[in-house]
Design an enzyme around this catalytic site. Structure first.
Site, mmCIF file in Angstrom:
data_model
loop_
_atom_site.group_PDB
_atom_site.id
_atom_site.type_symbol
_atom_site.label_atom_id
_atom_site.label_comp_id
_atom_site.label_asym_id
_atom_site.label_seq_id
_atom_site.Cartn_x
_atom_site.Cartn_y
_atom_site.Cartn_z
ATOM 1 N N ARG A 48 0.813 -1.208 0.000
ATOM 2 C CA ARG A 48 0.000 0.000 0.000
ATOM 3 C C ARG A 48 0.853 1.268 0.000
ATOM 4 N NH1 ARG A 48 -0.629 -4.835 1.196
ATOM 5 N NH2 ARG A 48 -0.151 -4.468 3.387
ATOM 6 N N CYS A 84 -6.543 -2.164 8.023
ATOM 7 C CA CYS A 84 -5.307 -1.610 7.460
ATOM 8 C C CYS A 84 -5.497 -0.101 7.359
ATOM 9 C CB CYS A 84 -5.007 -2.205 6.086
ATOM 10 S SG CYS A 84 -3.578 -1.450 5.270
ATOM 11 N N THR A 86 -3.392 2.269 6.288
ATOM 12 C CA THR A 86 -2.892 2.855 5.053
ATOM 13 C C THR A 86 -3.893 2.714 3.917
ATOM 14 O OG1 THR A 86 -0.657 2.244 5.763
ATOM 15 C CG2 THR A 86 -0.922 2.938 3.486
ATOM 16 N N THR A 126 2.608 3.782 8.698
ATOM 17 C CA THR A 126 3.493 3.714 7.537
ATOM 18 C C THR A 126 3.831 5.127 7.068
ATOM 19 O OG1 THR A 126 1.668 3.698 5.959
ATOM 20 C CG2 THR A 126 2.429 1.543 6.804
ATOM 21 N N LYS A 165 6.514 -7.590 9.631
ATOM 22 C CA LYS A 165 6.016 -8.323 8.472
ATOM 23 C C LYS A 165 6.979 -9.439 8.064
ATOM 24 C CE LYS A 165 3.308 -4.617 6.225
ATOM 25 N NZ LYS A 165 2.016 -5.326 6.132
ATOM 26 N N CYS A 194 -1.069 1.688 12.392
ATOM 27 C CA CYS A 194 -0.685 0.586 11.515
ATOM 28 C C CYS A 194 -0.927 -0.691 12.300
ATOM 29 C CB CYS A 194 0.771 0.676 11.078
ATOM 30 S SG CYS A 194 1.272 -0.729 10.044
#
Length: 230
Positions: A48, A84, A86, A126, A165, A194
């Site tokens: 993203r 999410c 973002t 992010t 991640k 996030c």
């Protein structure tokens, strides 16, 4: 009773955590007291932040999301949660992809801050979330001031997200130390914007930290016609 749709996979561990929060925060004494839920975990959705900042694979991202939202609508969900932050950069676009209500995680989190009388907010997420006005878009009319973060804070936060991640490692004392230091810079609260940051061990022990994923779970429960567990 309304069926809930969850569009996840961004990342997969976050989606698992969100469903866990949904279950734990629902007032229930047996299986049948929980929300009927359809989860689409689509980890093939392109990055993203990269799509927003550079345009790379943005067309693929939007095509995949449209297909997933249509799938959820076909399965009869009444509301859709997207864990999410973002991805909410595209919220207005997504509303054109489905007639189903998409819960606005960002706006609801800022409204939650207002309820808690927290007006000067640090947003950690992010680089796309922190640099592209995803929270600022709603903050002004709600009466919230987003405090700009220094570049070193932004970059360390982004590195932390991608590390989680990559490794699924959620222990990070250095990030906790940074959060404590930020509280001393005259902010009323810090939003974990996030879902990877929501996974960090002991992050929920700070009363000045507001987890957007928690807020999304509360809203999903209420929108589905269920009660939040006290």
């Amino acid at each position: 009773m309304k069926k809930l749709g969850i569009l996840g996979g961004m990342g997969p561990l976050c989606t698992a955590m969100f469903y866990q929060k949904l279950v734990k925060n629902t007032k229930a004494s047996k299986d049948q007291d929980h929300i009927p839920t359809v989860i689409i975990s689509d980890p093939q959705i392109p990055d993203r932040t990269e799509a927003i900042l550079t345009g790379k694979n943005e067309e693929i991202l939007l095509k995949n999301i449209k297909k997933d939202l249509e799938n959820l609508e076909q399965q009869g969900v009444s509301n859709i949660a997207i864990p999410c932050n973002t991805m909410h950069y595209y919220y207005d676009t997504f509303k054109d992809y489905t007639s189903v209500n998409i819960i606005n995680m960002v706006e609801k989190t800022l409204l939650y801050c207002k309820e808690k009388n927290a007006k000067n907010i640090a947003v950690l997420g992010t680089l796309a979330t922190m640099n592209c006005g995803i929270y600022e878009k709603y903050a002004t009319h709600i009466g919230i001031k987003i405090i700009p973060m220094e570049e070193k804070v932004k970059n360390f936060t982004m590195d932390t997200i991608y590390q989680i991640k990559e490794t699924n490692e959620t222990s990070n004392q250095e990030f906790l130390d940074m959060v404590e230091n930020l509280k001393n810079t005259k902010v009323d609260a810090i939003i974990l914007a996030c879902t990877e940051l929501s996974l960090i061990d002991d992050i929920s022990t700070y009363d000045f930290v507001i987890d957007a994923m928690d807020v999304l779970s509360y809203e999903a429960i209420k929108k589905s016609g269920f009660e939040i567990k006290e």
